[in-house]
Enzyme design. Structure first.
Site, short mmCIF file in Angstrom:
data_model
loop_
_atom_site.label_atom_id
_atom_site.label_comp_id
_atom_site.label_asym_id
_atom_site.label_seq_id
_atom_site.Cartn_x
_atom_site.Cartn_y
_atom_site.Cartn_z
N TYR A 1 0.80 -1.22 0.00
CA TYR A 1 0.00 0.00 0.00
C TYR A 1 0.84 1.27 0.00
O TYR A 1 0.30 2.37 -0.11
CB TYR A 1 -0.86 0.04 1.27
CG TYR A 1 -2.30 -0.30 1.02
CD1 TYR A 1 -2.67 -1.58 0.67
CD2 TYR A 1 -3.28 0.66 1.14
CE1 TYR A 1 -3.98 -1.90 0.46
CE2 TYR A 1 -4.60 0.35 0.93
CZ TYR A 1 -4.95 -0.92 0.59
OH TYR A 1 -6.25 -1.23 0.37
N LYS B 1 0.72 -13.57 6.06
CA LYS B 1 0.93 -14.60 5.03
C LYS B 1 2.41 -14.98 5.03
O LYS B 1 3.06 -15.06 3.97
CB LYS B 1 0.54 -14.06 3.65
CG LYS B 1 -0.93 -14.08 3.37
CD LYS B 1 -1.52 -15.47 3.21
CE LYS B 1 -1.12 -16.14 1.92
NZ LYS B 1 -1.67 -17.51 1.82
N ASP C 1 -5.43 -16.38 5.02
CA ASP C 1 -6.54 -17.08 4.35
C ASP C 1 -7.30 -17.95 5.34
O ASP C 1 -8.54 -17.97 5.35
CB ASP C 1 -6.05 -17.88 3.14
CG ASP C 1 -4.75 -18.62 3.38
OD1 ASP C 1 -3.98 -18.20 4.26
OD2 ASP C 1 -4.51 -19.64 2.72
N ASP D 1 -7.13 -4.53 5.10
CA ASP D 1 -8.17 -3.99 4.24
C ASP D 1 -9.24 -5.05 4.01
O ASP D 1 -10.43 -4.83 4.21
CB ASP D 1 -7.50 -3.58 2.91
CG ASP D 1 -8.36 -2.62 2.11
OD1 ASP D 1 -9.41 -2.20 2.62
OD2 ASP D 1 -7.98 -2.29 0.98
#
Ligand code: NAD
Length: 391
Positions: A144, A214, A254, A278
């Site tokens: 970002y 992640k 996830d 987000d």
């Protein structure tokens, strides 16, 4: 902000506010009316807010020819705490996003999104009452950060050459048609975010902090976030960890998104990177009633600077029709009151909204899903809340 890191709040607080574009002209005055009523009711004139309008967005551009005038930044710098409605993103050139510019200039490194269910609100999940989380999304780093180059430009070509020739990277599948982005994730950036999340969990006696990442795939960026997060907790909160006032755990992003649907009760404070945050905040918001009701804030816990905000956009399709739901900015204002230490007024606002929802009285976006729901216009809903507060 005092040297010990706590805020010294006067009884009369000046709050700069940005009305915002589109539906901002409806939700911001609604929020001010509700906040004034709650503060008046609880503190009986001993405390009050003086609202100071500052300009940004289309409204600013039309009035003074600048999307984000210097005076606006100065006011937020000086008064520390402010609130804003949604802003139109300027199209083409100049500022990429006004929200990002505000966050970067004030270094508001925490994007805080509390997510809880209010009785009476329709939810797409079976047990929305099990959702009670507060997301701490890192606000200044990650993919970002806006460091990217478009495919086909000399910059993208130069960057690829550097990767290929100097760094020995052979994995770019289609180099000639690739755009490139850079994902910086630092130890300092991670630590200040995780520190704020741990402190929040302790201050509010919450059961756990989960680091969402992640790191299984992006070992040094997302994996670094997890590693630095655990290390920070162990170094700075050893006693709280030992007596289990603070529990820190982690989850891969996830799996986390699945788990929010399957076992949301396992999670309380969430600390995560910018992009994960987000996705996570929008999914959680949808689980408890969606876009019109999710509050948010951008905070620098070191300097005390904080901007509370409606999390939805300018909703041009319904602007000016007196139908918009003002709850996102009203609940953001409740967060602001809590940040100021005016907790009684904050909880009065939350309780009153819930009473109204329980009687199926809300704006159309919520009422249409309530059994026997009564759709109120923005102005009628505002009056409804004020009347209930004053009772
Ligand atoms: P949006 O959030 O404005 O609207 C998406 C949909 O949700 C629309 O159908 C809208 O009517 C509805 N909606 C949004 N808020 C609502 C509310 N409070 N009550 C009832 N319904 C509501 O998103 P968009 O259409 O993608 O963006 C419109 C503009 O807003 C763009 O210029 C965008 O850049 C800007 N934007 C600003 C912010 C911000 O300032 N924080 C955030 C998102 C989008």
């Amino acid at each position: 902000m005092q040297s010990d890191g706590t805020l010294l709040v006067p009884d009369e607080v000046t709050v700069p506010f940005i009305t915002g574009d589109g539906v901002g002209a409806e939700i911001t005055p609604s929020m001010q009316t509700v906040v004034n009523a709650a503060v008046r009711k609880v503190y009986e004139g001993k405390r009050s807010i003086e609202w100071k309008e500052v300009l940004a967005g289309e409204r600013a551009f039309n009035k003074v020819g600048s999307w984000l005038p210097d005076e606006t930044m100065k006011a937020f710098q000086e008064y520390l705490i402010g609130i804003k409605g949604p802003l139109t993103t300027p199209v083409g050139g100049g500022i990429r996003s006004l929200n990002v510019a505000l966050r970067q200039t004030l270094d508001l490194y925490v994007c805080q999104r509390p997510v809880r269910w209010f009785k009476g609100i329709h939810s797409p999940v079976l047990h929305p009452e099990k959702v009670d989380m507060c997301v701490f999304r890192e606000n200044t780093e990650d993919i970002y950060a806006g460091i990217e180059w478009e495919a086909g430009t000399p910059e993208a070509e130069k960057f690829y050459r550097f990767l290929h020739e100097e760094m020995g990277v052979k994995k770019v599948r289609f180099p000639e048609t690739s755009s490139f982005g850079v994902k910086p994730v630092s130890k300092e950036g991670t630590e200040r975010l995780v520190r704020a999340a741990c402190q929040y969990a302790l201050d509010h006696h919450l059961p756990s902090v989960t680091l969402v990442h992640k790191g299984n795939i992006m070992k040094f960026t997302e994996g670094g976030f997890k590693k630095w997060g655990y290390e920070l907790a162990q170094r700075e909160f050893p006693e709280a960890l030992a007596d289990r006032r603070l529990v820190i755990k982690d989850c891969i992003a996830d799996a986390f998104l699945q788990n929010t649907l399957l076992i949301p009760e396992e999670y309380s404070v969430i600390a995560t990177l910018n992009l994960n945050g987000d996705y996570v905040s929008d999914q959680l918001a949808a689980m408890v009633g969606g876009i019109g009701i999710a509050p948010g804030a951008n905070i620098n816990y070191k300097t005390g600077h904080a901007i509370f905000e409606a999390t939805h956009g300018t909703a041009p399709n319904i602007a000016g029709k007196d139908v918009v739901n003002p709850c996102s900015i009203i609940l953001s204002a409740a967060m602001m009151l809590e940040y100021l230490g005016w907790k009684e007024a904050a909880s009065l606002i939350e309780k009153t909204l819930e009473q109204s929802f329980l009687e199926s009285r809300a704006t159309a976006d919520l009422a249409r899903f309530m059994p026997g729901g009564i759709s109120l216009s923005t102005s009628a809903f505002t009056q409804e809340i004020v009347t209930r507060i004053e009772k």
